[in-house]
Structure formats: structure tokens, C-alpha cells
Design an enzyme around this catalytic site. Sequence first.
Site, short mmCIF file in Angstrom:
data_model
loop_
_atom_site.label_atom_id
_atom_site.label_comp_id
_atom_site.label_asym_id
_atom_site.label_seq_id
_atom_site.Cartn_x
_atom_site.Cartn_y
_atom_site.Cartn_z
N SER A 355 -38.66 -13.80 24.58
CA SER A 355 -38.32 -14.70 24.87
C SER A 355 -38.23 -13.88 23.79
O SER A 355 -36.91 -14.22 24.67
CB SER A 355 -38.88 -15.47 26.04
OG SER A 355 -38.88 -15.68 26.53
N THR A 356 -33.24 -16.00 27.81
CA THR A 356 -32.89 -14.61 27.56
C THR A 356 -32.51 -13.89 28.86
O THR A 356 -32.98 -14.28 29.91
CB THR A 356 -34.09 -13.93 26.92
OG1 THR A 356 -34.42 -14.63 25.75
CG2 THR A 356 -33.91 -12.48 26.76
N VAL A 357 -31.86 -12.67 28.68
CA VAL A 357 -31.57 -11.87 29.88
C VAL A 357 -32.03 -10.45 29.61
O VAL A 357 -31.78 -9.89 28.55
CB VAL A 357 -30.08 -11.87 30.29
CG1 VAL A 357 -29.66 -13.24 30.77
CG2 VAL A 357 -29.15 -11.39 29.19
N SER A 374 -29.93 -12.37 24.24
CA SER A 374 -30.30 -13.78 24.31
C SER A 374 -29.61 -14.63 23.26
O SER A 374 -29.33 -14.16 22.16
CB SER A 374 -31.81 -13.91 24.13
OG SER A 374 -32.22 -15.24 24.04
N MET A 437 -38.07 -11.15 30.18
CA MET A 437 -37.50 -12.16 29.30
C MET A 437 -38.37 -13.42 29.31
O MET A 437 -39.18 -13.61 30.21
CB MET A 437 -36.08 -12.48 29.74
CG MET A 437 -35.98 -13.11 31.10
SD MET A 437 -34.30 -13.09 31.78
CE MET A 437 -34.25 -11.50 32.57
#
Length: 536
Positions: A355, A356-357, A374, A437
Site C-alpha cells: 500500500s 495502488t496498482v 499509486s 498492492m
Amino acid sequence: MLHFDAQDYPYTSKRNVVYAKNGMVCVGNPTAASAGLQTLLKGGNAVDAAITVAAMQPVVEPTGNGLGSDCFAIVWYKGKLYGINGSGPAPKLASIQALKERGYDTIPSYGVEPVNVPGAVGAWMALHERFGSLDLMTVMEPAIRYAEEGYPVSPNISRLWEEAEGIYTKFKTRPEFQGWFDTFLPQGRYYRPGEVFASKDLARTLRRIAETKGEDFYRGELAKTVDAFMKKHNGFLRYKDLAAYTPEWVEPISVNYRGYDIWELPPNGHGITVLMALNILKAWNFTERDTVETMHRQIEAMKLSFVDTKEYVAEPSHMKVTVEELLSERYAADRRALIGTEAIEPVVGDPRYSSTVYFSVADKDGNMVSFIQSNYRGFGSGVVVPGTGISFNDRAENFSFDESHPNALVGGKRPYHTIIPAFLTKDGEAVASFGIMGGFMQPQAHVQVAMNLIDFGLNPQQALDAPRWQWIGGKRVEVEQETSNHIIRLLQRRGHEIIVQPDPYHMGRGQIIVRDKNGILCGATEKRTDGQIASY
């Protein structure tokens, strides 16, 4: 190499692992996975495909990132590991005192104040310049096209969009948020699954980035437009902050765990938390995953590592301790000695002694990319500069409001960062690119997934799908509802305060690509999102 020998693992995966020979893209969004594969099929390498996906993500997953995001990446290229830190600093005008003068007693989550200099676009450009094989316009063309023509919104993204509508609606009367509503709620409501989202503004901005190799974003008309907007709405970010930005090439850091080197990026990110926890755990021999002893030790090691990184990790020049001190065997042994049979209240240690992609890409030549990007909190600050489609991060919220803390908010300084890519090697050869994520869940999921692969022999899909836990403070631990009831009861007897978390989204969303000694790729994507594997 990894051996997947847990064929009788009791938790059934919704997906099977996917094998491929020539290339693979594992992403939390099917449209982005397709775009990355298109780049590989055009002859692009793993880095080209990663940039394609990175540019796609603000289009297809705007609920987690935007052109105003940060990113980090670990790249395995021609037999060598590289790291890039694409996080931006706080604007020079930002400070704790400036926020106090505006009536704040903490760093706000939304609006112009928590916006840091966005680093993602700069990192894309640096990666392409160093490793790219196709021209930039070709690499970014899918993102431009999908932004212009639109794409059907996936179910999970629709759900996150709906949640965001509830959050940002309270800011509807404030003029600095109008761009967000015009861009992401043009119909007056969130996009439902299957409805087509497009943004001509975002398409134009992506095209300008591609045509100018990012110069317009940081030092051209786009930068001037951002500057004018921030001045109008009393934000801190200025043209000179954008113009001064460059991403940082860094050396990844690692610990050896059971013969495998686990790699993370160094501070200001908190990937070191993963390595500290594994350093503590490696002294024990874990033979079974789903036992109270395994989970108890994992949780306790993570708690001790997390309180340390939250205390010490910051912009490296402001840290009171070194990476080497935090990763020393002596310090790991001292922290391990604190773990008994009962849950503890973790306290900060001192390693000084006096911690998003997320997505993963691999190509036929052995190159691999572990990439994460993110805004920080969902859509981020809620600030979108009108006419640009640029949605800005709220990453400054990760600073401390305590002026004496190493991570205190100071203009020009980067914050403690939650987004972390990971990589796995053995005997100098690439083994796996992975990441999960999800804010402060990320290092906790990295530890669990790495142990699933290495200690328990789960295949990549099993390793992702297995029930997870998350320490959330004190003795409180969230567990997924698939966790066996008898283990929950035994953990409670040891003093853990267990909360059963029914929403799997809170436990992170990840991707993995494993490469075997023959170059065959084995990929997995998270059951907790709309993930997709595209390969050939």
C-alpha cells in the site's frame, strides 16, 4: 528453483497458474494486460511492456493511480538487477508550520495540501531511455487510444469507484475538486460494470507526454497549467518543483532466505520491513503453513519489524539508523528473542548498539519487471487539474506531523513510502517478480507470499489465493474469513485480538511471474481483484 509440491493444498484456487514460453503480463486489469501483451507482440521488451501497462493504469484503474502518482520498479535486464525510485518530494512551500497556519493539526487526506511532486511519469521516461527498445509513442499508444475511445469498466473498479463517490461527494462545493467530478463523475454518479469510461483530456495529456518524452509534464505547458491551478487554489506545488524533479536509480537491498535472495528497494520505501521480518523468521524451520505456531511467529515478527520501520524509515538523509543496522543478524536475533508463546505489544528497538496498482512483466529474452504505482489513497487527493486528466496523489499524508520525527514533513523531502515491488533470485539468476498492492498490507503480504512459495511449496496461484492475515496495531490482527476456525481460537488463546475480515480487498491484490531454469514462465494473478494474465 522453486518447487511447487503442494498439490493437495486444501484451499481451492479460482484460477489455475498460466504457463508461457515467450512473454507474460500479469496485471490486476484485463484491458491493461491486453495492452502490455500488444507491446510484447510488436517486438517490445519487458520494460517497454511495463511502461505500456504503467501508462494504461491511470486510464483503466483510476481508482488507484493517476498521472500524478508515484511509482517504484525492480528490473531484471540482461542478467542484472536495477531499481528505480519514482517517488516525488513535498513541494518546497510545504511544511508543518504552513499547515498549522491553515488550522490543521494533522496532514489532511484530501485537497491541494497533501499533493507531492508526482514521480511516476519521470520514472517511465527514465526506464524507457535506459532500457526501451520501441519508440515511446508506440509504447504509450494503447493508453492514448483507450483514454480517447474508452473501455468497459471492470466489476472491481466499479465497486471502488462507487466507494470513492461516497468519499468525495462531501467536497462537491469546493472549487478545487471540480476537475475530479468533471473527469470521473461526468454523469453525476460512478461508472457501473460494463459502462464505457473515456477521457479526451487524459488522452491529450498522455500524447503530450509521449511526444515530448515527459518534458511537457515537468517543464512545459502542462507544468505551467498545474502551477497556475495550484496558485489559484492555494496549493503548495509549483512549476519549479516539477522542473527540478528527477527519479533516482537505486541499488535494491536483500536478505538471503533459505538459499533465495529476496530483493526490495531501499528507503524511503518500507520494503525493508519485509527483509527484517524474514531475517527474524529464517532461524525457525516451518514445515506447515496452516498452524497456530507458524501464524503466531509470522505475526510477531511482522509487528516487531513494522514498529521499527515506522520509527526509522524516511528520506535516507534524515534516517537515524542505517539499512545495514536494521538488517544485521545481531539485531534480528535480538528481536527474535522477544517472540515467545504469547502475543506482545511491540515496541521500537535500537539497532545501533553504541500500500495502488501492481503488475509484473517478463519477455522471451529473460528480462523481467516488478512495478508498482499509486496515488496512495484511492483516487488520491481528489484534485484533477481541469483540461488535463491529471489526478494528483495525496502522498504527503505519509509524512509525520511531529517536527522531531525523521519522517517529519519538510519541503523538498520525500516521505515514508508504502508501495514496494519485490524480486526473487537464486545463485545470481532471476526466479520471480512479485508484488502485492494495498498500503500497509504490502510488506505483510510479501512475507506471507514469499513463505508460501519457498517454505510451503505452493504454486504461484496458490501462494496468492491462500488466506492472509494483517496486523493492524497492538495485538489486533485481521484474518480472512477462510482462515480455519480452530486456528483463530488458538491465536486468541495466545493473546491475539482476532478480527475476521469479510472483505478480501483489504488483504491486498498481487501478481507473480516465476521463471524456471529452462526459461518457462509461470504466472498468477490475484483472486481478490479483476486480474488477468496475457501471454504467448
